[in-house]
Design an enzyme around this catalytic site. Sequence first.
Site, PDB file in Angstrom:
ATOM      1  N   ASN A  84       0.833  -1.190   0.000  1.00 38.55           N
ATOM      2  CA  ASN A  84       0.000   0.000   0.000  1.00 38.55           C
ATOM      3  C   ASN A  84       0.879   1.257   0.000  1.00 38.55           C
ATOM      4  OD1 ASN A  84      -2.386   1.620   0.329  1.00 38.55           O
ATOM      5  ND2 ASN A  84      -3.346  -0.154   1.329  1.00 38.55           N
ATOM      6  N   HIS A 114      24.012   2.663  11.137  1.00 40.41           N
ATOM      7  CA  HIS A 114      25.179   3.535  11.283  1.00 40.41           C
ATOM      8  C   HIS A 114      25.935   3.181  12.565  1.00 40.41           C
ATOM      9  CE1 HIS A 114      23.890   6.127   7.969  1.00 40.41           C
ATOM     10  NE2 HIS A 114      22.676   5.906   8.422  1.00 40.41           N
ATOM     11  N   GLY A 141      -0.039  -1.751   9.226  1.00 37.84           N
ATOM     12  CA  GLY A 141       0.319  -0.363   8.949  1.00 37.84           C
ATOM     13  C   GLY A 141       1.383   0.177   9.889  1.00 37.84           C
ATOM     14  N   ALA A 159       0.118  -3.821  13.416  1.00 37.62           N
ATOM     15  CA  ALA A 159       0.365  -2.424  13.073  1.00 37.62           C
ATOM     16  C   ALA A 159       1.220  -1.731  14.122  1.00 37.62           C
ATOM     17  CB  ALA A 159      -0.960  -1.689  12.919  1.00 37.62           C
ATOM     18  N   ARG A 165      14.254  -8.065  15.729  1.00 34.07           N
ATOM     19  CA  ARG A 165      14.893  -9.390  15.703  1.00 34.07           C
ATOM     20  C   ARG A 165      14.024 -10.354  14.917  1.00 34.07           C
ATOM     21  NH1 ARG A 165      14.433  -9.628  22.008  1.00 34.07           N
ATOM     22  NH2 ARG A 165      12.206  -9.341  22.201  1.00 34.07           N
ATOM     23  N   ARG A 182       1.269 -15.142  19.792  1.00 32.81           N
ATOM     24  CA  ARG A 182       0.668 -16.471  19.747  1.00 32.81           C
ATOM     25  C   ARG A 182       0.993 -17.155  18.427  1.00 32.81           C
ATOM     26  NH1 ARG A 182      -4.021 -17.460  16.813  1.00 32.81           N
ATOM     27  NH2 ARG A 182      -5.253 -15.663  16.161  1.00 32.81           N
TER      28      ARG A 182
END
Length: 198
Positions: A84, A114, A141, A159, A165, A182
Amino acid sequence: MTEKEKRDLGMIYNPNYDPELQKEMLKCKDICFSFNQLPPSDVEQRGAILRKLLGRSGKNCTILSPFWCDYGSQIEVGDNFFANHNLVILDGAKVRFGDNVFIAPDCGFYTAGHPVKVAERNEGLEYARPITVGSNVWIGGGVRVLPGVTIGSNVVIGAGSVVTRDIPDNVIAFGNPCRVHRHLTPEELAAAIPPSEA
């Protein structure tokens, strides 16, 4: 050794004054600019630009404008890829997506990092670590995926998550930092397994 060779080996490198990398990045930004100016209805031309820009593009690849990346050639997407609006991929290293990946608005995949040391960072030094996303993945999102992360297959990332990780297969994960909350149930996973393999 060139700065590009250092980058591809995962070493600290400086892209800011390297003519080869600067040329590649400017070419990519120009292509992104052209893509972002096209009307949404010009599906054919938009698809042609994506095929030119991306390192690999599977069947049914859709990215809505605006879309920005650094090189394009480092991005590989599988079949049935949908992203999107406002996708940003900093592809100093490879960014690979499997099949059936759906990405909500305002997401970022950042291979670039960096140094912690101020003097090195102020010189413009950086590194790039690859990002891999499996198949049958839904990214919610505003998600940010950081350098070196692998997200497994059959995964939902909630979202607003910051993925710092690796995330294993077959889970729902969310949060900052993103954590597994879960495992998917057999019923939820059933659609991801082709009938011939069930």
